[in-house]
Design an enzyme around this catalytic site. Structure first.
Site, PDB file in Angstrom:
ATOM      1  N   TYR A 147     -90.543  10.098   8.108  1.00 33.28           N
ATOM      2  CA  TYR A 147     -89.645   9.528   7.095  1.00 33.28           C
ATOM      3  C   TYR A 147     -88.311  10.263   7.062  1.00 33.28           C
ATOM      4  CZ  TYR A 147     -87.634   8.482   2.518  1.00 33.28           C
ATOM      5  OH  TYR A 147     -86.767   8.148   1.513  1.00 33.28           O
ATOM      6  N   LYS A 151     -84.679   8.911   8.543  1.00 38.05           N
ATOM      7  CA  LYS A 151     -83.596   8.734   7.566  1.00 38.05           C
ATOM      8  C   LYS A 151     -82.357   9.504   8.013  1.00 38.05           C
ATOM      9  CE  LYS A 151     -83.591   6.822   4.064  1.00 38.05           C
ATOM     10  NZ  LYS A 151     -83.139   5.427   3.773  1.00 38.05           N
TER      11      LYS A 151
END
Length: 363
Positions: A147, A151
Protein backbone atom coordinates in the site's frame (compact mmCIF):
# COMPACT_ATOMS: atom_id res chain seq x y z
CA UNK A 1 -17.05 6.76 -19.18
CA UNK A 2 -17.61 6.61 -22.89
CA UNK A 3 -15.57 8.93 -25.07
CA UNK A 4 -18.36 11.49 -25.60
CA UNK A 5 -19.03 12.00 -21.89
CA UNK A 6 -15.30 12.05 -21.21
CA UNK A 7 -14.82 14.84 -23.78
CA UNK A 8 -17.73 16.84 -22.35
CA UNK A 9 -16.32 16.61 -18.83
CA UNK A 10 -12.84 17.58 -20.06
CA UNK A 11 -14.33 20.74 -21.58
CA UNK A 12 -16.11 21.83 -18.41
CA UNK A 13 -14.31 20.90 -15.20
CA UNK A 14 -11.74 23.11 -13.44
CA UNK A 15 -11.00 20.91 -10.39
CA UNK A 16 -10.13 17.22 -9.99
CA UNK A 17 -10.08 15.52 -6.56
CA UNK A 18 -8.46 12.10 -6.72
CA UNK A 19 -9.43 10.14 -3.61
CA UNK A 20 -9.69 6.64 -5.10
CA UNK A 21 -7.54 3.96 -3.45
CA UNK A 22 -7.47 0.44 -2.11
CA UNK A 23 -6.48 0.75 1.56
CA UNK A 24 -5.67 -2.94 2.11
CA UNK A 25 -2.12 -2.66 3.42
CA UNK A 26 -0.94 -6.07 2.22
CA UNK A 27 -2.82 -6.03 -1.08
CA UNK A 28 -1.34 -8.22 -3.80
CA UNK A 29 1.35 -6.21 -5.59
CA UNK A 30 -0.15 -6.22 -9.09
CA UNK A 31 -3.54 -5.09 -7.74
CA UNK A 32 -1.92 -2.34 -5.66
CA UNK A 33 0.05 -1.16 -8.70
CA UNK A 34 -3.12 -1.02 -10.76
CA UNK A 35 -5.05 0.90 -8.09
CA UNK A 36 -2.39 3.46 -7.15
CA UNK A 37 0.07 3.74 -10.03
CA UNK A 38 -1.77 2.88 -13.23
CA UNK A 39 -4.81 4.86 -12.07
CA UNK A 40 -2.60 7.89 -11.38
CA UNK A 41 -1.15 7.55 -14.88
CA UNK A 42 -4.59 7.32 -16.49
CA UNK A 43 -5.88 10.25 -14.46
CA UNK A 44 -2.97 12.48 -15.50
CA UNK A 45 -3.59 11.56 -19.14
CA UNK A 46 -7.19 12.71 -18.69
CA UNK A 47 -6.17 15.85 -16.74
CA UNK A 48 -4.07 17.03 -19.67
CA UNK A 49 -7.23 17.09 -21.81
CA UNK A 50 -8.99 19.43 -19.35
CA UNK A 51 -8.32 22.86 -20.82
CA UNK A 52 -9.93 24.76 -17.91
CA UNK A 53 -8.25 22.76 -15.15
CA UNK A 54 -7.07 25.01 -12.32
CA UNK A 55 -6.04 22.39 -9.77
CA UNK A 56 -5.67 18.66 -9.18
CA UNK A 57 -5.88 17.36 -5.59
CA UNK A 58 -4.39 13.90 -4.98
CA UNK A 59 -4.82 12.01 -1.71
CA UNK A 60 -1.77 10.00 -0.73
CA UNK A 61 -0.73 8.93 2.78
CA UNK A 62 1.79 10.23 5.29
CA UNK A 63 3.07 6.64 5.46
CA UNK A 64 4.26 6.94 1.87
CA UNK A 65 7.41 8.06 3.74
CA UNK A 66 8.05 4.35 4.30
CA UNK A 67 10.85 3.33 6.63
CA UNK A 68 12.26 6.83 6.99
CA UNK A 69 12.88 7.74 10.63
CA UNK A 70 12.89 10.94 12.68
CA UNK A 71 11.24 14.16 11.56
CA UNK A 72 9.73 13.70 8.08
CA UNK A 73 9.16 16.82 5.99
CA UNK A 74 6.51 17.56 3.37
CA UNK A 75 8.68 16.82 0.35
CA UNK A 76 7.48 15.37 -2.97
CA UNK A 77 8.76 12.08 -4.36
CA UNK A 78 10.83 12.24 -7.53
CA UNK A 79 10.83 9.35 -10.00
CA UNK A 80 13.71 7.01 -9.21
CA UNK A 81 13.80 7.74 -5.48
CA UNK A 82 13.63 5.01 -2.86
CA UNK A 83 14.01 4.96 0.92
CA UNK A 84 16.77 2.34 0.79
CA UNK A 85 18.67 4.39 -1.76
CA UNK A 86 18.43 7.45 0.52
CA UNK A 87 19.85 5.54 3.47
CA UNK A 88 22.69 3.99 1.45
CA UNK A 89 23.63 7.32 -0.13
CA UNK A 90 23.62 9.16 3.20
CA UNK A 91 25.86 6.51 4.78
CA UNK A 92 28.16 6.14 1.80
CA UNK A 93 27.91 8.69 -1.06
CA UNK A 94 29.50 6.19 -3.45
CA UNK A 95 26.97 3.42 -2.68
CA UNK A 96 24.83 2.29 -5.61
CA UNK A 97 21.29 0.96 -5.49
CA UNK A 98 18.86 0.41 -8.40
CA UNK A 99 16.51 3.31 -9.07
CA UNK A 100 12.81 2.78 -8.53
CA UNK A 101 10.94 3.45 -11.76
CA UNK A 102 7.17 3.24 -11.43
CA UNK A 103 6.63 2.93 -15.19
CA UNK A 104 9.01 -0.04 -15.36
CA UNK A 105 7.16 -1.72 -12.47
CA UNK A 106 3.85 -1.29 -14.29
CA UNK A 107 5.34 -2.62 -17.52
CA UNK A 108 6.85 -5.67 -15.80
CA UNK A 109 3.60 -6.74 -14.11
CA UNK A 110 1.56 -5.97 -17.25
CA UNK A 111 3.77 -8.23 -19.40
CA UNK A 112 3.65 -10.95 -16.74
CA UNK A 113 -0.15 -10.85 -16.64
CA UNK A 114 -0.56 -10.68 -20.42
CA UNK A 115 1.58 -13.76 -20.87
CA UNK A 116 -0.75 -15.75 -18.64
CA UNK A 117 -4.50 -16.18 -18.84
CA UNK A 118 -6.17 -13.99 -16.21
CA UNK A 119 -7.84 -16.87 -14.40
CA UNK A 120 -4.48 -18.61 -14.01
CA UNK A 121 -2.42 -15.60 -12.92
CA UNK A 122 -3.21 -15.76 -9.21
CA UNK A 123 -2.69 -19.53 -9.11
CA UNK A 124 0.72 -19.36 -10.80
CA UNK A 125 1.80 -16.42 -8.64
CA UNK A 126 1.07 -18.52 -5.57
CA UNK A 127 2.70 -21.71 -6.85
CA UNK A 128 5.91 -19.97 -7.88
CA UNK A 129 6.05 -17.85 -4.74
CA UNK A 130 6.02 -14.85 -7.09
CA UNK A 131 3.33 -13.11 -5.07
CA UNK A 132 5.54 -13.06 -1.98
CA UNK A 133 8.51 -11.97 -4.07
CA UNK A 134 6.62 -9.05 -5.59
CA UNK A 135 5.42 -7.94 -2.14
CA UNK A 136 9.02 -8.28 -0.96
CA UNK A 137 9.97 -5.54 -3.45
CA UNK A 138 8.24 -3.01 -1.20
CA UNK A 139 10.56 -3.86 1.69
CA UNK A 140 13.56 -4.06 -0.63
CA UNK A 141 13.07 -0.43 -1.63
CA UNK A 142 12.31 0.72 1.93
CA UNK A 143 8.52 0.59 2.35
CA UNK A 144 6.53 -1.46 4.86
CA UNK A 145 3.89 -2.87 2.53
CA UNK A 146 2.46 -2.75 -0.97
CA UNK A 147 0.00 0.00 0.00
CA UNK A 148 2.53 2.62 1.12
CA UNK A 149 4.95 1.52 -1.63
CA UNK A 150 2.52 1.98 -4.50
CA UNK A 151 1.08 5.20 -3.04
CA UNK A 152 4.60 6.65 -3.15
CA UNK A 153 4.98 5.47 -6.74
CA UNK A 154 1.64 7.07 -7.59
CA UNK A 155 3.07 10.38 -6.36
CA UNK A 156 6.11 9.87 -8.57
CA UNK A 157 3.94 9.32 -11.64
CA UNK A 158 1.90 12.46 -10.96
CA UNK A 159 5.03 14.57 -10.48
CA UNK A 160 6.68 13.22 -13.63
CA UNK A 161 3.60 13.92 -15.79
CA UNK A 162 2.27 17.17 -14.34
CA UNK A 163 3.95 19.69 -16.69
CA UNK A 164 2.02 22.97 -15.97
CA UNK A 165 -0.87 21.45 -14.03
CA UNK A 166 -1.08 22.81 -10.44
CA UNK A 167 -0.94 19.80 -8.10
CA UNK A 168 -1.65 19.45 -4.37
CA UNK A 169 -0.77 16.15 -2.68
CA UNK A 170 -2.51 15.68 0.66
CA UNK A 171 -0.96 13.07 2.93
CA UNK A 172 -3.20 12.23 5.89
CA UNK A 173 -1.87 9.91 8.58
CA UNK A 174 -4.40 7.53 10.20
CA UNK A 175 -7.85 9.00 9.57
CA UNK A 176 -10.26 8.39 12.41
CA UNK A 177 -13.58 9.63 13.80
CA UNK A 178 -14.62 13.27 13.40
CA UNK A 179 -13.68 16.00 15.84
CA UNK A 180 -16.70 18.20 15.23
CA UNK A 181 -18.52 17.76 11.89
CA UNK A 182 -21.11 16.37 11.25
CA UNK A 183 -20.93 15.60 14.99
CA UNK A 184 -18.10 14.48 17.33
CA UNK A 185 -17.17 10.82 16.91
CA UNK A 186 -18.86 10.27 13.54
CA UNK A 187 -17.49 7.57 11.21
CA UNK A 188 -18.87 5.05 8.73
CA UNK A 189 -17.90 1.50 9.66
CA UNK A 190 -14.84 0.37 11.61
CA UNK A 191 -11.64 1.45 9.90
CA UNK A 192 -7.88 1.22 10.50
CA UNK A 193 -7.34 1.82 14.22
CA UNK A 194 -10.99 1.63 15.27
CA UNK A 195 -11.34 -2.19 15.19
CA UNK A 196 -8.42 -2.57 17.62
CA UNK A 197 -10.05 -0.20 20.14
CA UNK A 198 -13.44 -1.95 19.84
CA UNK A 199 -11.81 -5.40 20.19
CA UNK A 200 -10.03 -4.15 23.31
CA UNK A 201 -13.27 -2.88 24.83
CA UNK A 202 -14.95 -6.23 24.17
CA UNK A 203 -12.10 -8.12 25.86
CA UNK A 204 -10.89 -9.70 22.61
CA UNK A 205 -7.61 -7.77 22.35
CA UNK A 206 -5.65 -8.36 25.58
CA UNK A 207 -2.20 -7.59 24.15
CA UNK A 208 -0.64 -5.62 21.33
CA UNK A 209 2.43 -6.07 19.14
CA UNK A 210 3.83 -2.55 19.51
CA UNK A 211 6.26 -0.26 21.30
CA UNK A 212 4.35 1.67 24.00
CA UNK A 213 6.60 4.70 23.45
CA UNK A 214 6.16 4.95 19.68
CA UNK A 215 3.80 7.61 18.39
CA UNK A 216 0.36 6.82 17.05
CA UNK A 217 -0.50 9.45 14.45
CA UNK A 218 -4.26 9.92 14.14
CA UNK A 219 -6.22 12.75 12.55
CA UNK A 220 -10.01 13.37 12.61
CA UNK A 221 -11.72 12.95 9.25
CA UNK A 222 -13.30 16.45 9.31
CA UNK A 223 -9.85 18.00 9.74
CA UNK A 224 -8.73 16.24 6.55
CA UNK A 225 -11.77 17.71 4.77
CA UNK A 226 -10.98 21.19 6.15
CA UNK A 227 -7.38 20.91 4.96
CA UNK A 228 -8.61 19.90 1.50
CA UNK A 229 -11.00 22.83 1.26
CA UNK A 230 -8.26 25.22 2.38
CA UNK A 231 -5.86 23.86 -0.25
CA UNK A 232 -8.51 24.28 -2.94
CA UNK A 233 -9.19 27.86 -1.83
CA UNK A 234 -5.51 28.83 -1.90
CA UNK A 235 -4.08 26.93 -4.84
CA UNK A 236 -7.19 27.05 -6.99
CA UNK A 237 -6.91 30.82 -6.77
CA UNK A 238 -3.15 31.01 -7.35
CA UNK A 239 -3.13 28.45 -10.21
CA UNK A 240 0.65 28.26 -9.97
CA UNK A 241 2.13 25.29 -11.91
CA UNK A 242 3.72 23.79 -8.79
CA UNK A 243 3.42 20.62 -6.76
CA UNK A 244 2.67 21.25 -3.07
CA UNK A 245 2.64 18.57 -0.36
CA UNK A 246 0.71 18.74 2.91
CA UNK A 247 0.94 16.36 5.85
CA UNK A 248 -2.41 16.27 7.64
CA UNK A 249 -1.04 14.65 10.77
CA UNK A 250 -0.65 15.11 14.52
CA UNK A 251 2.62 13.49 15.62
CA UNK A 252 4.71 16.68 15.30
CA UNK A 253 2.31 19.23 16.80
CA UNK A 254 0.32 17.03 19.19
CA UNK A 255 2.19 13.75 19.77
CA UNK A 256 0.29 10.77 21.17
CA UNK A 257 2.08 7.58 22.20
CA UNK A 258 0.65 4.10 21.89
CA UNK A 259 0.54 3.76 25.68
CA UNK A 260 -1.34 7.06 26.05
CA UNK A 261 -3.95 6.03 23.50
CA UNK A 262 -4.56 2.66 25.14
CA UNK A 263 -4.53 4.13 28.65
CA UNK A 264 -7.28 6.52 27.54
CA UNK A 265 -9.13 3.53 26.09
CA UNK A 266 -8.74 1.66 29.38
CA UNK A 267 -10.14 4.60 31.35
CA UNK A 268 -13.08 4.92 28.96
CA UNK A 269 -14.05 1.24 28.91
CA UNK A 270 -13.62 1.02 32.69
CA UNK A 271 -16.18 3.83 33.05
CA UNK A 272 -18.42 2.81 30.15
CA UNK A 273 -17.98 -0.95 29.67
CA UNK A 274 -19.40 -3.02 26.85
CA UNK A 275 -22.21 -5.42 27.80
CA UNK A 276 -21.89 -8.96 26.44
CA UNK A 277 -24.65 -11.24 25.10
CA UNK A 278 -25.36 -12.51 28.63
CA UNK A 279 -25.96 -8.99 29.90
CA UNK A 280 -22.69 -8.87 31.86
CA UNK A 281 -20.35 -5.91 31.77
CA UNK A 282 -17.02 -6.67 30.06
CA UNK A 283 -14.04 -5.98 32.30
CA UNK A 284 -10.88 -4.72 30.60
CA UNK A 285 -7.33 -4.93 31.90
CA UNK A 286 -4.41 -2.64 31.14
CA UNK A 287 -2.89 -3.44 27.77
CA UNK A 288 0.25 -5.58 27.59
CA UNK A 289 2.91 -4.86 24.96
CA UNK A 290 5.05 -7.33 23.02
CA UNK A 291 8.01 -6.94 20.68
CA UNK A 292 7.86 -10.35 18.98
CA UNK A 293 5.12 -12.46 17.43
CA UNK A 294 5.87 -15.69 19.33
CA UNK A 295 5.39 -14.20 22.80
CA UNK A 296 2.40 -12.20 21.59
CA UNK A 297 0.71 -15.24 20.05
CA UNK A 298 1.25 -17.37 23.17
CA UNK A 299 -0.13 -14.64 25.42
CA UNK A 300 -3.34 -13.92 23.51
CA UNK A 301 -4.03 -17.66 23.16
CA UNK A 302 -3.68 -18.10 26.92
CA UNK A 303 -5.72 -14.99 27.79
CA UNK A 304 -8.61 -15.74 25.46
CA UNK A 305 -8.76 -19.33 26.74
CA UNK A 306 -8.78 -18.05 30.33
CA UNK A 307 -11.65 -15.66 29.55
CA UNK A 308 -13.58 -18.53 28.02
CA UNK A 309 -13.02 -20.73 31.09
CA UNK A 310 -14.09 -17.93 33.42
CA UNK A 311 -17.34 -17.67 31.50
CA UNK A 312 -18.50 -20.99 32.97
CA UNK A 313 -17.98 -24.69 32.25
CA UNK A 314 -19.57 -26.17 29.16
CA UNK A 315 -21.45 -29.39 29.77
CA UNK A 316 -21.75 -30.49 26.17
CA UNK A 317 -18.77 -31.83 24.25
CA UNK A 318 -20.05 -30.48 20.91
CA UNK A 319 -20.35 -26.97 22.36
CA UNK A 320 -16.82 -27.25 23.75
CA UNK A 321 -15.48 -28.26 20.32
CA UNK A 322 -17.25 -25.30 18.67
CA UNK A 323 -15.84 -22.91 21.26
CA UNK A 324 -12.33 -24.24 20.73
CA UNK A 325 -12.68 -23.64 17.00
CA UNK A 326 -13.97 -20.11 17.63
CA UNK A 327 -11.05 -19.34 19.93
CA UNK A 328 -8.59 -20.65 17.36
CA UNK A 329 -10.12 -18.38 14.69
CA UNK A 330 -9.93 -15.39 17.03
CA UNK A 331 -6.27 -16.02 17.74
CA UNK A 332 -5.45 -16.44 14.03
CA UNK A 333 -7.36 -13.28 13.17
CA UNK A 334 -5.52 -11.25 15.84
CA UNK A 335 -2.17 -12.66 14.72
CA UNK A 336 -2.83 -11.72 11.09
CA UNK A 337 -4.23 -8.32 12.06
CA UNK A 338 -1.19 -7.60 14.25
CA UNK A 339 1.26 -8.83 11.61
CA UNK A 340 -0.16 -6.41 9.02
CA UNK A 341 -0.01 -3.45 11.42
CA UNK A 342 3.27 -4.43 13.12
CA UNK A 343 5.43 -1.87 11.21
CA UNK A 344 3.13 0.92 12.39
CA UNK A 345 3.28 -0.25 16.00
CA UNK A 346 7.05 0.32 15.92
CA UNK A 347 7.10 3.34 13.59
CA UNK A 348 10.07 5.62 14.24
CA UNK A 349 9.03 8.69 12.24
CA UNK A 350 6.85 11.69 12.93
CA UNK A 351 5.35 14.00 10.35
CA UNK A 352 6.31 17.65 10.12
CA UNK A 353 3.39 19.80 8.97
CA UNK A 354 4.88 23.26 8.53
CA UNK A 355 3.27 23.58 5.09
CA UNK A 356 -0.09 22.62 6.59
CA UNK A 357 0.20 25.17 9.41
CA UNK A 358 1.10 27.92 6.95
CA UNK A 359 -1.85 26.97 4.72
CA UNK A 360 -4.28 27.31 7.63
CA UNK A 361 -2.79 30.70 8.49
CA UNK A 362 -3.11 31.88 4.87
CA UNK A 363 -6.78 31.06 4.57
Amino acid sequence: MDSIISQQIAQEIDLIIDSAANTTLDLRYDLALDAHVNDSYQLMMFAKKCKNLKLLIHYSTAYANGEREGLLYEKPFIMGESITKEKLTSNSPSAKFPSLNAVNELDFVSKLKNSIKNNEFKKIMKELGAEKYLAFLAKLYGWHDTYSFTKAMGEMVIDSMRENIPIVIIRPSTITTSYEQPFPGWIQGLRVIDPAIVFYGKGDFPGVLADPNCLVDVVPVDMVVSATMSAIAKHGYLQSPELNVYHVASSYVNPLSSSQLLNYSYEFFSSFPFVNSKGDQVKVNKMKYFDNMLDYSNYISKELLKQHDEGGELTHEVEHSKMQMLLKRKVEYLKNFSKVYEPYGFYKGWFHNGNMQKLMEDV
